[in-house]
Write a protein that holds these residues in place. Structure first.
Motif, PDB file in Angstrom:
ATOM      1  N   ASP A  39      -1.493  -7.681   2.801  1.00 49.36           N
ATOM      2  CA  ASP A  39      -1.512  -6.707   1.717  1.00 49.36           C
ATOM      3  C   ASP A  39      -2.947  -6.356   1.335  1.00 49.36           C
ATOM      4  OD1 ASP A  39      -0.188  -5.134  -0.471  1.00 49.36           O
ATOM      5  OD2 ASP A  39      -1.310  -6.571  -1.703  1.00 49.36           O
ATOM      6  N   HIS A  42      -4.453  -4.114   3.896  1.00 45.05           N
ATOM      7  CA  HIS A  42      -3.933  -2.746   3.716  1.00 45.05           C
ATOM      8  C   HIS A  42      -4.638  -2.046   2.560  1.00 45.05           C
ATOM      9  CE1 HIS A  42       0.065  -3.686   5.890  1.00 45.05           C
ATOM     10  NE2 HIS A  42      -0.676  -2.933   6.661  1.00 45.05           N
ATOM     11  N   ARG A  43      -4.743  -2.730   1.423  1.00 41.79           N
ATOM     12  CA  ARG A  43      -5.334  -2.110   0.231  1.00 41.79           C
ATOM     13  C   ARG A  43      -6.779  -1.691   0.461  1.00 41.79           C
ATOM     14  NH1 ARG A  43      -6.075  -5.729  -3.230  1.00 41.79           N
ATOM     15  NH2 ARG A  43      -4.871  -7.448  -2.431  1.00 41.79           N
ATOM     16  N   ASN A  45      -7.937  -0.773   3.348  1.00 40.22           N
ATOM     17  CA  ASN A  45      -7.950   0.094   4.535  1.00 40.22           C
ATOM     18  C   ASN A  45      -8.670  -0.548   5.720  1.00 40.22           C
ATOM     19  OD1 ASN A  45      -6.494   2.287   3.367  1.00 40.22           O
ATOM     20  ND2 ASN A  45      -8.350   2.798   2.232  1.00 40.22           N
ATOM     21  N   GLN A  49      -1.781   1.290   8.274  1.00 38.27           N
ATOM     22  CA  GLN A  49      -0.634   1.038   7.396  1.00 38.27           C
ATOM     23  C   GLN A  49       0.561   0.468   8.152  1.00 38.27           C
ATOM     24  OE1 GLN A  49      -0.521   1.045   4.006  1.00 38.27           O
ATOM     25  NE2 GLN A  49      -2.721   1.306   4.291  1.00 38.27           N
ATOM     26  N   ASN A  50       0.608   0.675   9.475  1.00 37.89           N
ATOM     27  CA  ASN A  50       1.727   0.128  10.252  1.00 37.89           C
ATOM     28  C   ASN A  50       1.454  -1.295  10.749  1.00 37.89           C
ATOM     29  OD1 ASN A  50      -0.162   0.737  12.212  1.00 37.89           O
ATOM     30  ND2 ASN A  50       1.257   1.816  13.549  1.00 37.89           N
ATOM     31  N   THR A  52       1.677  -5.036  10.547  1.00 42.66           N
ATOM     32  CA  THR A  52       2.735  -5.818   9.901  1.00 42.66           C
ATOM     33  C   THR A  52       2.370  -7.298   9.795  1.00 42.66           C
ATOM     34  OG1 THR A  52       3.858  -6.327  11.973  1.00 42.66           O
ATOM     35  CG2 THR A  52       4.489  -4.262  10.848  1.00 42.66           C
TER      36      THR A  52
END
Length: 107
Positions: A39, A42-43, A45, A49-50, A52
């Motif tokens: 997470d 992701h935040r 960058n 976004q894909n 996992t």
């Protein structure tokens, strides 16, 4: 005075520091540090976004079984990026242990 300073640090500062660091890397307070790490990546960058949690776990497994000095190359994100290191330090600090130099104060 030292006893008072240490007691204050133990009773107040350590808990505040832990909450502050947790809030930096895991503002959602995920119970699983791996989920918190992904997470955070992701935040900031640092991964698409894909990207996992399963992909992270696969890369992490390869990393854990790699004894070479290039084990961090197993990850698809830049492990030397300061934001990546912040995410790791605040969510999964054990990943950083191999990067730490052993302190040998007596030689």
């Amino acid at each position: 005075m030292n006893d008072d300073i240490n007691a204050c640090r133990d009773a107040r500062v350590a808990a505040i520091d832990l909450v502050y660091r947790t809030k930096l890397g895991n503002p959602e307070f995920y119970g699983d540090p791996e989920v918190a790490l992904v997470d955070c990546l992701h935040r900031k960058n640092l991964v698409p976004q894909n990207y996992t949690i399963d992909q992270y776990r696969k890369e992490s497994g390869l990393y854990m079984n790699d004894t070479s000095e290039h084990a961090f190359d197993r990850f698809s994100f830049d492990i030397n990026d300061s934001d990546t290191l912040t995410c790791m330090a605040t969510t999964a600090p054990t990943l950083l242990q191999p990067r730490l130099e052993i302190w040998k104060p007596l030689g």
